[in-house]
Design a protein around this motif. Structure first.
Motif, PDB file in Angstrom:
ATOM      1  N   MET A 102       0.840  -0.978  -0.014  1.00 47.42           N
ATOM      2  CA  MET A 102      -0.034   0.017   0.095  1.00 47.42           C
ATOM      3  C   MET A 102       0.931   1.218  -0.096  1.00 47.42           C
ATOM      4  SD  MET A 102      -3.013   1.049   2.679  1.00 47.42           S
ATOM      5  CE  MET A 102      -3.780   2.531   2.540  1.00 47.42           C
ATOM      6  N   ALA A 137       0.153   4.613   1.053  1.00 51.53           N
ATOM      7  CA  ALA A 137      -1.029   5.334   1.992  1.00 51.53           C
ATOM      8  C   ALA A 137      -0.326   6.914   1.568  1.00 51.53           C
ATOM      9  CB  ALA A 137      -0.961   5.133   3.327  1.00 51.53           C
ATOM     10  N   VAL A 156      -7.260   8.784   4.031  1.00 55.38           N
ATOM     11  CA  VAL A 156      -6.369   8.110   3.582  1.00 55.38           C
ATOM     12  C   VAL A 156      -6.496   7.300   2.179  1.00 55.38           C
ATOM     13  CG1 VAL A 156      -4.891   6.072   4.024  1.00 55.38           C
ATOM     14  CG2 VAL A 156      -5.559   7.758   5.645  1.00 55.38           C
ATOM     15  N   ASP A 208      -5.114   4.993  -1.173  1.00 57.14           N
ATOM     16  CA  ASP A 208      -4.168   4.008  -1.658  1.00 57.14           C
ATOM     17  C   ASP A 208      -3.512   4.383  -3.104  1.00 57.14           C
ATOM     18  OD1 ASP A 208      -2.214   1.953  -2.063  1.00 57.14           O
ATOM     19  OD2 ASP A 208      -3.803   0.420  -1.751  1.00 57.14           O
ATOM     20  N   GLY A 213       4.484   5.645   0.470  1.00 51.16           N
ATOM     21  CA  GLY A 213       3.725   6.045   1.422  1.00 51.16           C
ATOM     22  C   GLY A 213       4.034   6.754   2.584  1.00 51.16           C
ATOM     23  N   LYS A 262       0.920  10.691   8.495  1.00 48.12           N
ATOM     24  CA  LYS A 262      -0.570  10.495   8.252  1.00 48.12           C
ATOM     25  C   LYS A 262      -1.579  11.040   9.140  1.00 48.12           C
ATOM     26  CE  LYS A 262      -1.518   6.112   7.348  1.00 48.12           C
ATOM     27  NZ  LYS A 262      -1.508   4.685   7.200  1.00 48.12           N
TER      28      LYS A 262
END
Length: 122
Positions: A5, A7, A19, A21, A101, A107
């Motif tokens: 992934m 992110a 969020v 992908d 990511g 995040k």
């Protein structure tokens, strides 16, 4: 073989952050275009590992709207020369410039709005 992934955090004009992908698309470019909803995009390098992807044509649209949250984040990192328009997508990059990511900490900071101090997002 499954993809890892990638992110990213997408911030809409209304400030809603989610969020996403980026690995689901055939390429990072295709994923960015789809997430932003544009044909042409550009990257703003905000920090050693933080990138903001924006609609390259966003300011020229008849109904152009400043993304206040994305502009605020960019300004916290010194990108004070312009406002940013439309949807923004935040990712990280490795030492070679490849999009990767976001870390959990970055995040979470983007999702909770803890972005006013550059030391929070690394």
């Amino acid at each position: 073989m499954s993809k890892h992934m990638v992110a990213a955090v997408r911030i809409d004009l209304d400030g809603r952050a989610e969020v996403i992908d980026l690995s689901a698309a055939t390429s990072t470019g295709a994923a960015i275009r789809s997430a932003i909803g544009c044909r042409w995009f550009d990257v703003v390098r905000l920090g050693p590992a933080l990138d903001m992807w924006v609609d390259d044509e966003g300011a020229t649209l008849a109904d152009a709207q400043v993304n206040v949250i994305a502009t605020t984040i960019a300004r916290a990192y010194g990108a004070v020369w312009q406002p940013f328009y439309g949807v923004a997508v935040f990712t990280a990059h490795d030492g070679d410039g490849t999009t990767v990511g976001l870390s959990e900490g970055v995040k979470d900071s983007l999702l909770t709005g803890v972005f006013h101090r550059p030391t929070v997002i690394r």
